[in-house]
Design a protein around this motif. Structure first.
Motif, PDB file in Angstrom:
ATOM      1  N   ASP A   1       9.135  15.630  -6.917  1.00  0.00           N
ATOM      2  CA  ASP A   1       8.650  15.405  -5.554  1.00  0.00           C
ATOM      3  C   ASP A   1       9.657  14.624  -4.718  1.00  0.00           C
ATOM      4  OD1 ASP A   1       6.566  15.344  -3.448  1.00  0.00           O
ATOM      5  OD2 ASP A   1       6.640  13.192  -3.849  1.00  0.00           O
ATOM      6  N   LYS A   2      10.240  13.544  -5.295  1.00  0.00           N
ATOM      7  CA  LYS A   2      11.183  12.735  -4.530  1.00  0.00           C
ATOM      8  C   LYS A   2      12.333  12.293  -5.428  1.00  0.00           C
ATOM      9  CE  LYS A   2       9.946  10.265  -1.014  1.00  0.00           C
ATOM     10  NZ  LYS A   2       9.382   9.233  -0.112  1.00  0.00           N
ATOM     11  N   PHE A   3      13.538  12.400  -4.885  1.00  0.00           N
ATOM     12  CA  PHE A   3      14.766  12.041  -5.598  1.00  0.00           C
ATOM     13  C   PHE A   3      15.476  10.983  -4.760  1.00  0.00           C
ATOM     14  CE2 PHE A   3      19.125  12.173  -6.854  1.00  0.00           C
ATOM     15  CZ  PHE A   3      19.184  12.678  -8.140  1.00  0.00           C
ATOM     16  N   VAL A   4      15.729   9.802  -5.345  1.00  0.00           N
ATOM     17  CA  VAL A   4      16.314   8.677  -4.613  1.00  0.00           C
ATOM     18  C   VAL A   4      17.662   8.336  -5.231  1.00  0.00           C
ATOM     19  CG1 VAL A   4      16.000   6.296  -3.863  1.00  0.00           C
ATOM     20  CG2 VAL A   4      13.999   7.794  -4.131  1.00  0.00           C
ATOM     21  N   LEU A   5      18.702   8.376  -4.419  1.00  0.00           N
ATOM     22  CA  LEU A   5      20.049   8.021  -4.855  1.00  0.00           C
ATOM     23  C   LEU A   5      20.367   6.587  -4.434  1.00  0.00           C
ATOM     24  CD1 LEU A   5      23.019   8.717  -5.817  1.00  0.00           C
ATOM     25  CD2 LEU A   5      23.435   9.376  -3.428  1.00  0.00           C
ATOM     26  N   VAL A   6      20.777   5.759  -5.386  1.00  0.00           N
ATOM     27  CA  VAL A   6      21.272   4.422  -5.067  1.00  0.00           C
ATOM     28  C   VAL A   6      22.746   4.562  -4.694  1.00  0.00           C
ATOM     29  CG1 VAL A   6      21.751   2.126  -5.961  1.00  0.00           C
ATOM     30  CG2 VAL A   6      19.618   3.284  -6.580  1.00  0.00           C
ATOM     31  N   SER A   7      23.046   4.317  -3.413  1.00  0.00           N
ATOM     32  CA  SER A   7      24.411   4.477  -2.920  1.00  0.00           C
ATOM     33  C   SER A   7      24.996   3.108  -2.566  1.00  0.00           C
ATOM     34  CB  SER A   7      24.435   5.421  -1.720  1.00  0.00           C
ATOM     35  OG  SER A   7      25.761   5.750  -1.360  1.00  0.00           O
ATOM     36  N   THR A   8      26.080   3.099  -1.811  1.00  0.00           N
ATOM     37  CA  THR A   8      26.827   1.865  -1.562  1.00  0.00           C
ATOM     38  C   THR A   8      27.408   1.866  -0.158  1.00  0.00           C
ATOM     39  OG1 THR A   8      28.819   0.650  -2.202  1.00  0.00           O
ATOM     40  CG2 THR A   8      28.814   2.985  -2.654  1.00  0.00           C
ATOM     41  N   ASP A   9      27.633   0.654   0.386  1.00  0.00           N
ATOM     42  CA  ASP A   9      28.284   0.567   1.685  1.00  0.00           C
ATOM     43  C   ASP A   9      29.750   0.988   1.609  1.00  0.00           C
ATOM     44  OD1 ASP A   9      29.170  -1.615   0.240  1.00  0.00           O
ATOM     45  OD2 ASP A   9      28.726  -3.108   1.775  1.00  0.00           O
ATOM     46  N   LYS A  10      30.291   1.122   0.401  1.00  0.00           N
ATOM     47  CA  LYS A  10      31.678   1.576   0.248  1.00  0.00           C
ATOM     48  C   LYS A  10      31.816   3.072   0.518  1.00  0.00           C
ATOM     49  CE  LYS A  10      32.842  -2.115  -2.964  1.00  0.00           C
ATOM     50  NZ  LYS A  10      31.608  -2.884  -2.666  1.00  0.00           N
ATOM     51  N   ALA A  11      30.681   3.758   0.710  1.00  0.00           N
ATOM     52  CA  ALA A  11      30.726   5.164   1.111  1.00  0.00           C
ATOM     53  C   ALA A  11      31.011   5.323   2.596  1.00  0.00           C
ATOM     54  CB  ALA A  11      29.395   5.842   0.762  1.00  0.00           C
ATOM     55  N   VAL A  33      16.575  11.404  -0.846  1.00  0.00           N
ATOM     56  CA  VAL A  33      16.816  10.213  -0.029  1.00  0.00           C
ATOM     57  C   VAL A  33      17.943   9.413  -0.669  1.00  0.00           C
ATOM     58  CG1 VAL A  33      15.821   8.047   0.814  1.00  0.00           C
ATOM     59  CG2 VAL A  33      14.405  10.106   0.713  1.00  0.00           C
ATOM     60  N   ALA A  34      18.851   8.883   0.168  1.00  0.00           N
ATOM     61  CA  ALA A  34      19.910   7.984  -0.315  1.00  0.00           C
ATOM     62  C   ALA A  34      19.726   6.621   0.332  1.00  0.00           C
ATOM     63  CB  ALA A  34      21.288   8.544   0.015  1.00  0.00           C
ATOM     64  N   VAL A  35      19.990   5.567  -0.437  1.00  0.00           N
ATOM     65  CA  VAL A  35      19.862   4.196   0.061  1.00  0.00           C
ATOM     66  C   VAL A  35      21.167   3.453  -0.221  1.00  0.00           C
ATOM     67  CG1 VAL A  35      18.549   2.052  -0.015  1.00  0.00           C
ATOM     68  CG2 VAL A  35      17.393   4.226  -0.444  1.00  0.00           C
ATOM     69  N   ALA A  65       0.837  -1.202   0.000  1.00  0.00           N
ATOM     70  CA  ALA A  65       0.000   0.000   0.000  1.00  0.00           C
ATOM     71  C   ALA A  65       0.876   1.258   0.000  1.00  0.00           C
ATOM     72  CB  ALA A  65      -0.919  -0.011   1.219  1.00  0.00           C
ATOM     73  N   GLU A  66       1.964   1.243   0.795  1.00  0.00           N
ATOM     74  CA  GLU A  66       2.852   2.399   0.841  1.00  0.00           C
ATOM     75  C   GLU A  66       3.587   2.584  -0.486  1.00  0.00           C
ATOM     76  OE1 GLU A  66       5.847   4.311   4.120  1.00  0.00           O
ATOM     77  OE2 GLU A  66       6.104   2.180   3.680  1.00  0.00           O
ATOM     78  N   LEU A  67       4.008   1.472  -1.093  1.00  0.00           N
ATOM     79  CA  LEU A  67       4.705   1.557  -2.374  1.00  0.00           C
ATOM     80  C   LEU A  67       3.773   2.055  -3.474  1.00  0.00           C
ATOM     81  CD1 LEU A  67       6.898  -1.656  -2.241  1.00  0.00           C
ATOM     82  CD2 LEU A  67       7.696   0.694  -2.234  1.00  0.00           C
ATOM     83  N   LYS A  68       2.524   1.592  -3.444  1.00  0.00           N
ATOM     84  CA  LYS A  68       1.572   2.046  -4.465  1.00  0.00           C
ATOM     85  C   LYS A  68       1.282   3.530  -4.288  1.00  0.00           C
ATOM     86  CE  LYS A  68      -1.317  -0.624  -6.398  1.00  0.00           C
ATOM     87  NZ  LYS A  68      -2.405  -1.547  -6.811  1.00  0.00           N
ATOM     88  N   THR A  78      15.110  -1.079  -1.604  1.00  0.00           N
ATOM     89  CA  THR A  78      15.393   0.303  -2.003  1.00  0.00           C
ATOM     90  C   THR A  78      14.093   1.072  -2.203  1.00  0.00           C
ATOM     91  OG1 THR A  78      17.508  -0.273  -3.031  1.00  0.00           O
ATOM     92  CG2 THR A  78      16.441   1.742  -3.794  1.00  0.00           C
ATOM     93  N   LEU A  79      13.140   0.474  -2.896  1.00  0.00           N
ATOM     94  CA  LEU A  79      11.850   1.138  -3.106  1.00  0.00           C
ATOM     95  C   LEU A  79      11.112   1.338  -1.786  1.00  0.00           C
ATOM     96  CD1 LEU A  79      10.591  -0.615  -6.369  1.00  0.00           C
ATOM     97  CD2 LEU A  79      11.459   1.722  -6.120  1.00  0.00           C
ATOM     98  N   GLN A  80      11.202   0.351  -0.886  1.00  0.00           N
ATOM     99  CA  GLN A  80      10.538   0.507   0.411  1.00  0.00           C
ATOM    100  C   GLN A  80      11.147   1.655   1.199  1.00  0.00           C
ATOM    101  OE1 GLN A  80       7.851  -1.855   1.846  1.00  0.00           O
ATOM    102  NE2 GLN A  80       7.676   0.228   2.588  1.00  0.00           N
ATOM    103  N   ALA A  81      12.482   1.723   1.224  1.00  0.00           N
ATOM    104  CA  ALA A  81      13.144   2.819   1.933  1.00  0.00           C
ATOM    105  C   ALA A  81      12.811   4.152   1.288  1.00  0.00           C
ATOM    106  CB  ALA A  81      14.660   2.591   1.927  1.00  0.00           C
ATOM    107  N   ALA A  82      12.784   4.180  -0.045  1.00  0.00           N
ATOM    108  CA  ALA A  82      12.462   5.428  -0.748  1.00  0.00           C
ATOM    109  C   ALA A  82      11.056   5.897  -0.411  1.00  0.00           C
ATOM    110  CB  ALA A  82      12.601   5.213  -2.252  1.00  0.00           C
TER     111      ALA A  82
END
Length: 643
Positions: A402-412, A442-444, A275-278, A491-495
């Protein structure tokens, strides 16, 4: 009628006609206790022509001429029930409108019962005879245990019973399921022998030769335990894909496959909030950058399922973009698709794409990610990661995203590489802008992705195809791994959860030693380490860590309402100072001064410490996934594999 079907039609007609006569005669014998009067037989002679013709027409209307007897199941039973009921109704109608009584009314239910027994018995007899013939033709069946008692297990057992085995015939001798209420019960005639913990005992008692995991959602931890128990007993293991994944016309058995490395390394099933993703994606104009890559393409696939109004696929590589667009168009009518060829570091191209498609959600997956390559080419890391992210953030601001999502990495986290430092700068750009913007940035972060383009498993598989050796940097090198679909779902859930300025980290479970991964792939290929294929340690390369870290000392973890998503509390940098520093970094990158780029990255990211791949620190005493040995002898080979 098709001429090829005439013989089959005639055979059915003759067979059904005989069964009808036999059913009527049996009903007469039952009605009169074996002593049928002459009037009963004369009435039968008068009724038989009309009863036979009309009953055959009813059988045809109910589909009894169209089904294949070897696939008889519940639907076939209902077809027979409808056919014999219609036949009995025909008989009742004949008796009702006859000028003189031809048979007693009590004969009608007896005829119905005899027809039901005759037709059902004929189909069962054919099924048993065919199964026996197939079993004799295919030789000895291998006793098998089915793991899981759900719908896929039922479909598998039915397929095995129908003789749809391929190169080897399997005979299910038992089922194991974690539901204790099922123990002792029978499913499709196969008894549930216990729970997963009883596997070792059951393998010995039943002399099992193969185990089939039918539950596609079984957690990797349980898969590892099952494979470990089977390996100790010398029993092979196969897995069954979920029925929802089957192509049209394919059976469950057709999708039985060998256990893959993803089955052993995956996490517990991800439970999303649909529901949240939709609410996040429905009706939105969604732009995915890097859409032709492994992460970007999966983001596009999953986003498409939540009914966005438009989906903009942006990438500078035309081949991946072309194939993704074709795949999505074929998969669902869904949203309007726009494939855009553009370079994320081309300001004019980005502006044109934003102006034309007016995205409301941006999923930014475009990036350079290979640590050793970017150590040698820091200019490209800055331009493709930092400059591109800055351009996209500015475009999102201008066009009211409205929303900008960055795919990041644990190497950061505590970066030791140009790549990790560049991705940390990208996170900082989002954090700084989020404080005074209506756009929610948002960054993930997540770790290595199994099977993604350029990742270690495809590399090992190519090395195996060449005959080896498999190259591993260090005996204690370890990484977190996720599957592509799992990483994208989270990633989508966090976004969807993000309100702006957050850096989320996905729960990646336990780390895996790279050398264990190499050894597992060698075993899965039926080869022997040291005899067929060698493993060679090459040393850590510049920029590489021995192990990844989840957070730095300056970061604090906060739980979210989703158990697999954590939020890191990071101080947002001053935007004006960061902008000046990033501007200088991009100018240095344009000039191509590698050492100056590294110095500027260190000023922007104080925790950045350049690593040269020498003198690796000891690995932490954290939990590491122990991969199980597989059963089965390595395939015979004279000498090493051909190179």
């Amino acid at each position: 009628m098709n001429p090829k079907k005439i013989p089959r039609f005639l055979v059915f007609t003759a067979g059904y006609a005989l069964l009808l006569q036999a059913s009527y005669a049996a009903a007469l014998l039952l009605r009169f206790d074996g002593e049928v009067p002459a009037s009963g037989w004369s009435g039968y002679a008068a009724v038989a022509p009309a009863f036979t013709v009309l009953s055959l027409a009813g059988y045809f209307a109910c589909g009894l001429y169209h089904g294949l007897w070897r696939y008889a199941g519940t639907a076939s039973l209902f077809q027979i029930l409808r056919g014999v009921t219609l036949s009995a109704a025909v008989l009742a109608g004949i008796g009702l409108f006859a000028r003189a009584p031809l048979f007693p009314p009590s004969l009608v239910p007896l005829v119905w019962m005899c027809e039901l027994v005759a037709l059902g018995g004929a189909r069962l007899a054919w099924l048993f005879l065919r199964r026996g013939a197939l079993g004799a033709a295919s030789g000895r069946s291998l006793p098998a245990i089915v793991i899981g008692a759900g719908h896929p297990a039922v479909a598998l057992i039915q397929d095995l019973r129908r003789g749809r085995a391929g190169s080897e015939s399997l005979s299910p001798v038992g089922i194991l399921d974690e539901d204790p209420r099922l123990t002792g019960q029978q499913i499709e005639g196969v008894r549930v022998l216990g729970r997963f913990g009883d596997l070792a005992r059951v393998l010995t008692e039943q002399r099992v030769e193969i185990v089939v995991i039918s539950d596609a959602a079984l957690p990797a931890r349980q898969v590892r335990e099952i494979v470990r128990a089977c390996g100790a007993a010398g029993v092979r293991v196969k897995a069954l894909r979920g029925l929802s994944e089957l192509p049209p016309g394919r059976t469950a058995l057709a999708q039985m496959r060998e256990v893959r490395i993803e089955d052993l390394l995956g996490r517990d099933p991800v439970h999303l909030d649909p529901a949240e993703l939709k609410e996040f994606l429905r009706g939105q104009r969604v732009m995915v950058t890097g859409a032709g890559g492994s992460i970007g393409s999966e983001l596009a696939r999953q986003a498409a399922a939540f009914e966005p109004a438009e989906l903009v696929l942006l990438d500078h590589a035309e081949n991946g973009l072309y194939y993704l667009e074709a795949e999505l168009k074929a998969a669902r009518p869904g949203p309007a698709l726009h494939a855009v060829i553009a370079d994320v570091k081309d300001a004019d191209g980005i502006e044109l794409a934003f102006r034309r498609h007016r995205p409301t959600v941006v999923l930014h997956a475009a990036a350079h990610k290979h640590v050793p390559l970017l150590e040698a080419h820091p200019r490209e890391a800055v331009l493709n990661n930092v400059l591109a992210t800055r351009l996209l953030v500015e475009a999102a601001e201008r066009h009211g995203v409205d929303k900008f999502v960055l795919v990041s990495t644990d190497k950061a986290v505590n970066p030791t590489s140009v790549m990790g430092a560049s991705k940390r700068v990208c996170e900082m750009l989002l954090q700084a802008r989020a404080r005074d913007s209506r756009t929610r940035y948002v960054a993930v972060r997540f770790g290595n992705v199994l099977g993604s383009d350029g990742s270690v498993i495809p590399l090992f598989q190519r090395q195996l195809e060449r005959g080896g050796p498999l190259t591993v940097t260090h005996p204690e090198a370890r990484r977190y791994f996720m599957t592509v679909p799992e990483a994208v779902r989270l990633t989508l859930q966090a976004a969807a959860m993000g309100r702006g300025g957050e850096v989320f980290l996905l729960d990646m479970g336990e780390q895996v030693r790279i050398v264990d991964l190499a050894r597992q792939l060698i075993r899965m290929a039926g080869l022997r380490e040291g005899q067929d294929v060698e493993i060679v340690f090459t040393g850590l390369r510049p920029g590489e860590k021995l192990y990844e870290e989840l957070h730095s000392a300056a970061e604090q973890a906060r739980m979210t309402r989703h158990e697999r998503v954590l939020r890191w509390e990071l101080d947002a940098p001053d935007e004006a100072a960061l902008a000046r520093g990033v501007e200088e970094l991009c100018a240095l990158a344009a000039a191509g001064d590698a050492e100056a780029i590294r110095r500027q990255l260190a000023r922007l990211v104080p925790e950045y410490r350049e690593a040269k791949g020498e003198g690796a620190p000891p690995a932490p005493a954290s939990e590491v996934v122990e991969l199980p040995a597989l059963a089965g002898e390595p395939r015979d080979r004279e000498g090493p594999p051909a190179r």
